[in-house]
Design an enzyme around this catalytic site. Structure first.
Site, mmCIF file in Angstrom:
data_model
loop_
_atom_site.group_PDB
_atom_site.id
_atom_site.type_symbol
_atom_site.label_atom_id
_atom_site.label_comp_id
_atom_site.label_asym_id
_atom_site.label_seq_id
_atom_site.Cartn_x
_atom_site.Cartn_y
_atom_site.Cartn_z
ATOM 1 N N ALA A 1 29.973 30.316 31.188
ATOM 2 C CA ALA A 1 28.937 29.634 31.960
ATOM 3 C C ALA A 1 29.551 28.511 32.786
ATOM 4 O O ALA A 1 29.832 27.427 32.273
ATOM 5 C CB ALA A 1 27.867 29.097 31.016
ATOM 6 N N GLU A 23 40.341 36.829 36.840
ATOM 7 C CA GLU A 23 38.952 37.185 37.154
ATOM 8 C C GLU A 23 38.850 37.734 38.580
ATOM 9 O O GLU A 23 38.208 38.760 38.826
ATOM 10 C CB GLU A 23 38.049 35.962 36.989
ATOM 11 C CG GLU A 23 36.596 36.244 37.310
ATOM 12 C CD GLU A 23 35.666 35.079 37.006
ATOM 13 O OE1 GLU A 23 34.478 35.170 37.368
ATOM 14 O OE2 GLU A 23 36.128 34.084 36.404
#
Length: 381
Positions: free
Chosen positions: A124, A244
């Site tokens: 998050a 990522e």
């Protein structure tokens, strides 16, 4: 094309994985899209076969194999559908934070169930008022005795509904100068008091991927759940964002290859004016252009993956790949839909779903505008 980083064992693994997905994923994918979620049972089946977190060390339940196996998994999942992106996020984005920065106690506590699929993870970072500007996040975690008191809201969180463990980027020192020095990472567990989920967000595409809002109201997180050191969270995020972004590039390339493949099949079978539309010069030119862009993208990507696996410095090239390959995939989605004609706009044709799913790749993991900023900076501009 022979990939630089793959050996025979990777290709044997790919065949086994593809067979598994043909049985457990392809037949159900449209139902998952309708349900707007992937069942946890599928995660557990993936885990049981060793298809989650394959590079985690054997002592924590993983296979301890090289990252080439993760590349194969992410390519094959993308071929099924972009909505499976949460699985790659779990295995290759979230778990590396724990393996790199976690204590032995944390690894032993969390990793085994992450490998089996019993525990699903999320990270998050994004907030309603902070996306790419991570230094300006507003979520705070103030140490109070043996707990941090966590307050704030996160949004656009992949795996947000299913997640049992969430790595939360927060400010443990809201007054730090410069601001990024106050960022830390806390691991929040599902049953934490004060941690709730907001809406499951209704997206343009990636319908089966559970994306949600997360809310923290005086959530008490044990100080043992601090990941790494206080104040180093921003540094950790910058380090791990490279893999990522590389994953996003891999998915975009695999999607482009899949869209081209399905369009080639369509133009050869669809007839107009008494001939397959593949016989028309316009179709041939469009297919030739796309084939060239896909081949060039694959050559660059494969070299980049090999360099990443060799632990070379790849920040600039990763930013280039993330930007260029996602833009190429979006362009190819448009071209392929056009070649499908009216049928391309019908939901029963897969190209319609692909057209919906691909645009977000140029937004998440850092927008393509941010990628260009990084490239320019690293060019010395």
């Amino acid at each position: 094309m022979k990939h630089l980083y793959l050996q025979d064992e990777h290709e044997i693994f790919r065949k086994a994985l593809r067979k598994f997905l043909e049985k457990e994923a392809y037949p159900y994918y449209e139902k998952w899209e309708e349900d707007r979620i992937i069942p946890r049972a599928f995660w557990e089946k993936m885990g049981a076969q060793g298809y989650l977190c394959p590079d985690v060390d054997e002592q924590y339940g993983g296979s301890g194999v090289d990252w080439g196996f993760s590349v194969v998994i992410n390519e094959e999942l993308e071929r099924v559908g972009s909505g499976l992106v949460g699985i790659g996020l779990h295995s290759d984005i979230v778990i590396p934070y724990i393996t790199a920065f976690g204590t032995e106690e944390q690894k032993n506590r969390w990793l085994p169930k992450c490998v089996t699929g019993e525990t699903i993870t999320a990270i998050a970072m994004t907030e309603p008022g902070a996306g790419s500007d991570l230094a300006n996040i507003q979520t705070t975690a103030i140490l109070d005795g043996d707990h941090y008191v966590l307050n704030g809201q996160k949004t656009f969180i992949t795996n947000g509904i299913h997640a049992d463990l969430v790595i939360v980027a927060c400010k443990t020192d809201p007054k730090a100068t410069p601001k990024h020095k106050g960022v830390s990472l806390l691991v929040v567990e599902r049953e934490t008091a004060g941690f709730t989920r907001g809406r499951k967000l209704n997206k343009v595409g990636l319908h089966c991927q559970d994306t949600a809002e997360l809310i923290f109201e005086d959530a008490k997180v044990p100080k043992e759940n601090l990941l790494g050191e206080e104040g180093k969270g921003f540094q950790y995020l910058m380090e791990k964002l490279q893999q990522e972004r590389l994953l996003v590039a891999i998915a975009a390339q695999a999607a482009a290859e899949k869209m081209f493949e399905m369009t080639m099949s369509y133009v050869k079978s669809r007839e107009a004016f008494g001939n397959p539309i593949s016989k028309f010069q316009n179709t041939q030119f469009k297919m030739a252009e796309m084939a060239t862009e896909i081949e060039m993208g694959r050559a660059f990507l494969d070299q980049l993956i090999a360099e990443h696996m060799n632990k070379e410095e790849v920040v600039t090239k990763v930013s280039m790949a993330k930007w260029k390959l996602t833009e190429t995939a979006r362009k190819i989605a448009t071209e392929c839909m056009q070649l499908h004609g009216g049928y391309g706009y019908m939901e029963e044709y897969e190209i319609a779903r692909r057209y919906r799913d691909i645009p977000v790749a140029s937004i998440y993991a850092g927008t393509n505008e941010i990628m260009k900023t990084i490239i320019a900076k690293n060019l010395g501009l």
